[in-house]
Design an enzyme around this catalytic site. Structure first.
Site, PDB file in Angstrom:
ATOM      1  N   GLY A 102       0.793  -1.213   0.000  1.00  0.00           N
ATOM      2  CA  GLY A 102       0.000   0.000   0.000  1.00  0.00           C
ATOM      3  C   GLY A 102       0.827   1.265   0.000  1.00  0.00           C
ATOM      4  CE  LYS A 123       7.189  -0.307   5.789  1.00  0.00           C
ATOM      5  NZ  LYS A 123       7.607  -1.281   6.829  1.00  0.00           N
ATOM      6  N   GLY A 135      -0.021   6.301   1.980  1.00  0.00           N
ATOM      7  CA  GLY A 135       1.111   5.678   1.301  1.00  0.00           C
ATOM      8  C   GLY A 135       2.470   6.236   1.628  1.00  0.00           C
ATOM      9  NE  ARG A 186      11.521  -4.172   3.315  1.00  0.00           N
ATOM     10  CZ  ARG A 186      10.256  -4.084   3.766  1.00  0.00           C
ATOM     11  NH1 ARG A 186      10.011  -3.751   5.018  1.00  0.00           N
ATOM     12  NH2 ARG A 186       9.245  -4.318   2.948  1.00  0.00           N
ATOM     13  CG  ASP A 262      -0.116  -9.075   5.995  1.00  0.00           C
ATOM     14  OD1 ASP A 262      -0.690  -9.678   6.905  1.00  0.00           O
ATOM     15  OD2 ASP A 262       0.095  -7.845   6.027  1.00  0.00           O
TER      16      ASP A 262
END
Length: 498
Positions: A102, A123, A135, A186, A262
């Site tokens: 998201g 991210k 977001g 990341r 998740d």
């Protein structure tokens, strides 16, 4: 020769690094194009030169204006269009048919120095088609993820690791508080989640499910290709890896915070450090996340939760294991059931090392000693990390530090120390296994608060210590980094960082 050209920092100059598109091209059904938001004044806050070097990325380039724009996703090689990954997941025990990235984007994959693919993943890049909020991300939680990943890596726990954190120059408001915005770059061996398989299974697409499993084999267990049944081998390998990392967490007093399916990778690398914490005093039922009202993901429940998560993964795998649905479900359940025995074996191994005992000691003996020690720590509210480290001095005959962890004389402690000492524990092994420095929650919060205000001094000092956590630094200035929160401090609370 092509690979050498693609990886050469000198040849890349000011152009974005060339990335592979393995995930996006192989599994377009699990990928959605995304355009990272433009950042007004991006500024590099932290750069992991070790990771950059391993991926063949020049640190000087990443510090340049062009490199920083690469780290925010704004500048990328045309062949590596960013995508948000699609997955499902069980959150708080309830199935969510679509979750997905998201506020994140997979830029692509890059080969490390050993030729292995590593995801380059961002991210905080702004909204995607699966966003639940705006977001974006803030500086403090992104630096937290950077810090925790480096700490866990140094503690020899499989983990995702940050390449960089960039201040976007675009403040964001959350719950009425304005904070500096940030993007985290990341890396991971992949971002394939348990929920990725749940999504493919729920959509009743056997071809997609098989392609996802085959892609996972290529990325993580290529030797499974030659197995009699590659997909059974894959599920078995995931069970083994998850059992091992769960034991690692428990040995360190690590509480992940939100172990939904998740948030668990098939690689068993630890991911998503927003709501995590480490124990100060040993409290088996400790949970810190602000949204975990009933302790579903508490410290002592983590092995059971990971077994539960594997059961959901097994259900998704079932069609791959046999043509008959009932047979596939039965085979999956049998493989997942191996978690219990394997977890206990890994737990025995890691706690035996914490006790300084070698493999010749009967596991039943070392397990009983570990369980008795934990019972004492819980009864007397003793600092978890400090106790295990103090055993090194006790192994050399000096029990003062260990005894000092307890208020007043404790007869059971003396008896326990006598039983343990009789097994000739190795002080060097204890020091090599039990860290002096962990990410103490109150110090992490202090460092992140200062960083959000523009002062990275404490963050950088803490990061330096956590990258070499087993070596004790002389000098009074380091003592507070090894101590729990002051007596009477408010109970630590963590947040998901959204």
């Amino acid at each position: 020769m092509t690979e050498q050209i693609a990886r050469s920092p000198a040849l890349e100059g000011q152009s974005p690094p060339v990335l592979e598109r393995g995930w996006a091209s192989t599994l377009p059904e699990l990928s959605r194009p995304v355009a990272p938001a433009r950042t007004p004044r991006p500024r590099l806050l932290a750069l992991n030169e070790e990771i950059a070097g391993d991926l063949g990325l020049a640190a000087d380039y990443l510090r340049s204006d062009a490199g920083v724009r690469f780290l925010t996703g704004e500048a990328h090689d045309p062949g590596s269009t960013p995508v948000a990954q699609v997955y499902a997941g069980h959150q708080w025990g309830e199935f969510k048919p679509i979750l997905g990235d998201g506020r994140a984007a997979l830029l692509g994959e890059r080969r490390d120095g050993q030729g292995r693919l590593r995801d380059v993943h961002l991210k905080g890049i702004g909204p995607t088609s699966m966003s639940r909020v705006d977001g974006f991300a803030a500086v403090a939680p992104m630096l937290r993820e950077y810090l925790m990943g480096e700490a866990m890596h140094a503690l020899r726990v499989p983990t995702t690791r940050a390449l960089a954190v960039v201040d976007t120059g675009a403040p964001r408001e959350l719950d009425g508080v304005v904070a500096p915005g940030a993007v985290l770059a990341r890396t991971a061996t992949s971002h394939i989640r348990f929920g990725s398989f749940e999504y493919a299974r729920r959509h009743n697409d056997p071809t997609l499910l098989r392609r996802l499993a085959d892609h996972t084999i290529i990325r993580h267990h290529p030797h499974a290709v030659s197995a009699e049944h590659p997909h059974r081998f894959l599920l078995d390998s995931i069970v083994e890896a998850v059992a091992a990392v769960t034991a690692d967490w428990m040995s360190l007093g690590f509480v992940h915070g939100v172990l939904s399916t998740d948030n668990v990778l098939v690689s068993a690398e630890t991911i998503d450090y927003g709501p995590c914490a480490l124990l100060d005093e040993y409290e088996p039922g400790a949970h810190f996340s602000s949204i975990d009202r009933f302790g579903r993901y508490a410290y002592e429940r983590q092995p059971a939760i990971m077994r539960w998560n594997l059961e959901r993964l097994g259900e998704a795998f079932a069609p791959l294991l046999a043509d008959d649905p009932a047979s596939g479900e039965r085979e999956a359940a049998e493989i997942v059931a191996l978690f219990d025995r394997r977890y206990l074996a890994h737990r025995s191994r890691v706690f035996r090392a914490k006790l300084g005992l070698d493999s010749r000691i009967d596991p039943a003996v070392s397990d009983a000693l570990a369980d008795a020690a934990l019972a004492l720590l819980a009864q007397h509210h003793v600092d978890f990390s400090g106790f295990w480290r103090d055993l090194a001095a006790a192994a050399q005959g000096d029990r003062r530090a260990v005894r000092g962890r307890f208020l007043g004389p404790v007869a059971e402690l003396g008896a326990w120390l006598d039983r343990w000492s009789a097994l000739s524990p190795d002080a060097a092994l204890i020091r090599a296994t039990n860290p002096v420095y962990i990410p103490r929650n109150h110090i992490v919060d202090e460092a992140l608060s200062a960083a959000a205000d523009g002062d990275l001094t404490l963050f950088e000092r803490l990061l330096e210590l956590l990258r070499d956590p087993f070596a004790e630094r002389p000098g009074s200035q380091y003592r507070r980094f090894a101590r729990p929160a002051p007596e009477g401090a408010a109970r630590h609370v963590t947040y998901c960082g959204t």
